[in-house]
Design a protein around this motif. Structure first.
Motif, mmCIF file in Angstrom:
data_model
loop_
_atom_site.group_PDB
_atom_site.id
_atom_site.type_symbol
_atom_site.label_atom_id
_atom_site.label_comp_id
_atom_site.label_asym_id
_atom_site.label_seq_id
_atom_site.Cartn_x
_atom_site.Cartn_y
_atom_site.Cartn_z
ATOM 1 N N MET A 1 58.862 -30.069 47.217
ATOM 2 C CA MET A 1 59.248 -28.698 47.553
ATOM 3 C C MET A 1 58.535 -27.745 46.595
ATOM 4 O O MET A 1 58.611 -27.895 45.390
ATOM 5 N N ASP A 2 57.833 -26.782 47.168
ATOM 6 C CA ASP A 2 57.092 -25.827 46.354
ATOM 7 C C ASP A 2 58.049 -24.836 45.707
ATOM 8 O O ASP A 2 58.953 -24.308 46.381
ATOM 9 N N TRP A 3 57.833 -24.630 44.400
ATOM 10 C CA TRP A 3 58.666 -23.661 43.679
ATOM 11 C C TRP A 3 58.091 -22.260 43.823
ATOM 12 O O TRP A 3 56.865 -22.066 43.737
ATOM 13 N N LYS A 4 58.947 -21.279 44.050
ATOM 14 C CA LYS A 4 58.532 -19.895 44.165
ATOM 15 C C LYS A 4 59.400 -19.041 43.242
ATOM 16 O O LYS A 4 60.614 -19.286 43.146
ATOM 17 N N PRO A 5 58.826 -18.068 42.574
ATOM 18 C CA PRO A 5 59.635 -17.220 41.683
ATOM 19 C C PRO A 5 60.628 -16.384 42.475
ATOM 20 O O PRO A 5 60.368 -15.969 43.612
ATOM 21 N N LEU A 6 61.801 -16.193 41.870
ATOM 22 C CA LEU A 6 62.844 -15.403 42.515
ATOM 23 C C LEU A 6 62.433 -13.933 42.543
ATOM 24 O O LEU A 6 62.056 -13.359 41.527
ATOM 25 N N ILE A 7 62.473 -13.343 43.721
ATOM 26 C CA ILE A 7 62.122 -11.929 43.876
ATOM 27 C C ILE A 7 63.343 -11.094 43.510
ATOM 28 O O ILE A 7 64.393 -11.176 44.170
ATOM 29 N N ILE A 8 63.239 -10.323 42.432
ATOM 30 C CA ILE A 8 64.372 -9.526 41.947
ATOM 31 C C ILE A 8 64.343 -8.125 42.518
ATOM 32 O O ILE A 8 65.357 -7.607 42.981
ATOM 33 N N ARG A 9 63.165 -7.497 42.530
ATOM 34 C CA ARG A 9 63.032 -6.141 43.029
ATOM 35 C C ARG A 9 62.607 -6.148 44.489
ATOM 36 O O ARG A 9 62.033 -7.110 45.004
ATOM 37 N N LEU A 10 62.871 -5.060 45.175
ATOM 38 C CA LEU A 10 62.455 -4.909 46.564
ATOM 39 C C LEU A 10 60.928 -4.897 46.625
ATOM 40 O O LEU A 10 60.292 -4.040 45.989
ATOM 41 N N PRO A 11 60.302 -5.826 47.365
ATOM 42 C CA PRO A 11 58.830 -5.836 47.446
ATOM 43 C C PRO A 11 58.307 -4.550 48.070
ATOM 44 O O PRO A 11 58.883 -4.023 49.033
ATOM 45 N N ASP A 12 57.203 -4.056 47.519
ATOM 46 C CA ASP A 12 56.619 -2.829 48.049
ATOM 47 C C ASP A 12 56.167 -2.986 49.495
ATOM 48 O O ASP A 12 56.082 -1.995 50.235
ATOM 49 N N ALA A 13 55.880 -4.212 49.917
ATOM 50 C CA ALA A 13 55.430 -4.424 51.295
ATOM 51 C C ALA A 13 56.537 -4.149 52.305
ATOM 52 O O ALA A 13 56.265 -3.941 53.494
ATOM 53 N N HIS A 14 57.789 -4.154 51.866
ATOM 54 C CA HIS A 14 58.914 -3.940 52.778
ATOM 55 C C HIS A 14 59.576 -2.581 52.556
ATOM 56 O O HIS A 14 60.764 -2.405 52.861
ATOM 57 N N LEU A 15 58.835 -1.633 52.009
ATOM 58 C CA LEU A 15 59.357 -0.276 51.883
ATOM 59 C C LEU A 15 59.364 0.414 53.239
ATOM 60 O O LEU A 15 58.599 0.035 54.145
ATOM 61 N N PRO A 16 60.178 1.435 53.421
ATOM 62 C CA PRO A 16 60.277 2.077 54.744
ATOM 63 C C PRO A 16 59.104 3.009 55.007
ATOM 64 O O PRO A 16 58.465 3.527 54.097
ATOM 65 N N ARG A 17 58.862 3.237 56.290
ATOM 66 C CA ARG A 17 57.870 4.214 56.724
ATOM 67 C C ARG A 17 58.550 5.166 57.712
ATOM 68 O O ARG A 17 59.156 4.746 58.676
ATOM 69 N N GLY A 18 58.450 6.480 57.418
ATOM 70 C CA GLY A 18 59.018 7.477 58.331
ATOM 71 C C GLY A 18 60.532 7.539 58.269
ATOM 72 O O GLY A 18 61.217 7.174 59.232
ATOM 73 N N LEU A 19 61.079 7.982 57.125
ATOM 74 C CA LEU A 19 62.534 8.045 56.976
ATOM 75 C C LEU A 19 63.162 9.120 57.854
ATOM 76 O O LEU A 19 64.336 9.028 58.218
ATOM 77 N N ASP A 20 62.389 10.165 58.186
ATOM 78 C CA ASP A 20 62.987 11.280 58.927
ATOM 79 C C ASP A 20 63.293 10.907 60.377
ATOM 80 O O ASP A 20 64.208 11.459 60.985
ATOM 81 N N ASP A 21 62.547 9.968 60.952
ATOM 82 C CA ASP A 21 62.721 9.662 62.372
ATOM 83 C C ASP A 21 62.570 8.170 62.588
ATOM 84 O O ASP A 21 61.453 7.665 62.771
ATOM 85 N N GLY A 22 63.675 7.433 62.555
ATOM 86 C CA GLY A 22 63.658 6.001 62.835
ATOM 87 C C GLY A 22 62.780 5.220 61.896
ATOM 88 O O GLY A 22 61.674 4.800 62.279
ATOM 89 N N PRO A 23 63.196 5.019 60.625
ATOM 90 C CA PRO A 23 62.335 4.311 59.670
ATOM 91 C C PRO A 23 62.074 2.879 60.095
ATOM 92 O O PRO A 23 62.952 2.201 60.652
ATOM 93 N N THR A 24 60.855 2.432 59.827
ATOM 94 C CA THR A 24 60.466 1.060 60.130
ATOM 95 C C THR A 24 59.901 0.411 58.880
ATOM 96 O O THR A 24 59.443 1.083 57.955
ATOM 97 N N CYS A 25 59.941 -0.908 58.836
ATOM 98 C CA CYS A 25 59.417 -1.649 57.694
ATOM 99 C C CYS A 25 57.896 -1.641 57.756
ATOM 100 O O CYS A 25 57.297 -1.816 58.820
ATOM 101 N N ARG A 26 57.251 -1.474 56.610
ATOM 102 C CA ARG A 26 55.798 -1.405 56.557
ATOM 103 C C ARG A 26 55.161 -2.745 56.911
ATOM 104 O O ARG A 26 54.050 -2.790 57.449
ATOM 105 N N SER A 27 55.843 -3.845 56.605
ATOM 106 C CA SER A 27 55.269 -5.167 56.827
ATOM 107 C C SER A 27 55.742 -5.778 58.131
ATOM 108 O O SER A 27 54.935 -6.277 58.912
ATOM 109 N N CYS A 28 57.070 -5.720 58.374
ATOM 110 C CA CYS A 28 57.623 -6.380 59.552
ATOM 111 C C CYS A 28 57.438 -5.548 60.821
ATOM 112 O O CYS A 28 57.365 -6.093 61.932
#
Length: 243
Positions: A1-28
């Motif tokens: 099993m591959d070890w991965k570091p625990l992500i503590i902070r919110l990744p920048d790739a999953h920050l919102p885009r367009g908060l004023d009108d239906g925000p969407t995830c930048r990555s997903c």
């Protein structure tokens, strides 16, 4: 099993885009917060009713929908918080009573530097200790020049506003520069003893801490000693008469 570091902070790739009108995830590309972002966020509610999201392990926060306050509102809110935390404090002069009328005069043309105990003359720079002046001038030291010596009061000229005052001589102390000038004239580089706590004055220089009243007492000529009666010695040699 591959070890991965625990992500503590919110990744920048999953920050919102367009908060004023239906925000969407930048990555997903899905509605924000996505499943990855939701693990790092705490949902809240703004006073305007819009949903808010706060980062669990960081200072970032997001307000979904149009902003309910302007930059000026933010500044005013921060100022109100600071004012509540630190009540406004005004200089002591705001609480002083009004200054009574005092005669004003230009700076006297003469200056004098004391050179020893009792060596005080008009033109000597001094500090007026708190309580020496009317309360309208504040409960602080005031820089002044002695213009006339006397007891119990001396006349002084205040450097701050040019007013003339009658101050008790025991409320006047020598200005430090005058003492240093006297020391240099005597060939000394310091008035204090070895460097240690307190740094006491060297013997013979205690007078720099005297009040003007102490200097005047020191300069006062000693009273002449009263003559001793001689009658007792004259009559002591006489023998009592025979009965």
């Amino acid at each position: 099993m591959d070890w991965k570091p625990l992500i503590i902070r919110l990744p920048d790739a999953h920050l919102p885009r367009g908060l004023d009108d239906g925000p969407t995830c930048r990555s997903c590309g899905t509605a924000w917060p996505c499943a990855t972002a939701a693990e790092h966020l705490t949902e809240g509610r703004c006073q305007c009713g819009a949903p808010t999201w706060w980062e669990k392990r960081g200072p970032r926060n997001w307000h979904v929908g149009p902003s309910c306050y302007t930059a000026a509102d933010v500044v005013m809110a921060q100022a109100a918080e600071l004012s509540a935390a630190r009540p406004a404090s005004y200089p002591p002069s705001h609480f002083y009573p009004p200054k009574p009328s005092r005669r004003r005069r230009q700076e006297p043309p003469y200056q004098y530097t004391p050179a020893g105990p009792g060596d005080i003359a008009p033109g000597t720079w001094v500090w007026v200790k708190p309580g020496g002046l009317h309360p309208g001038w504040g409960d602080i030291h005031r820089f002044a020049m002695v213009t006339a010596l006397g007891t119990p009061k001396c006349e002084v000229w205040l450097h701050c506003d040019g007013t003339v005052h009658q101050v008790l001589a025991d409320h006047l102390i020598l200005e430090g520069t005058a003492a240093r000038q006297a020391a240099r004239a005597a060939g000394m580089t310091t008035l204090c003893g070895p460097a240690r706590d307190g740094r006491p004055l060297l013997p013979g220089w205690e007078w720099v801490d005297w009040t003007v009243a102490e200097h005047l007492v020191h300069a006062r000529p000693a009273a002449a000693a009263a003559p001793e009666p001689v009658q007792a010695e004259l009559f002591a040699t006489l023998e009592p008469a025979d009965a």
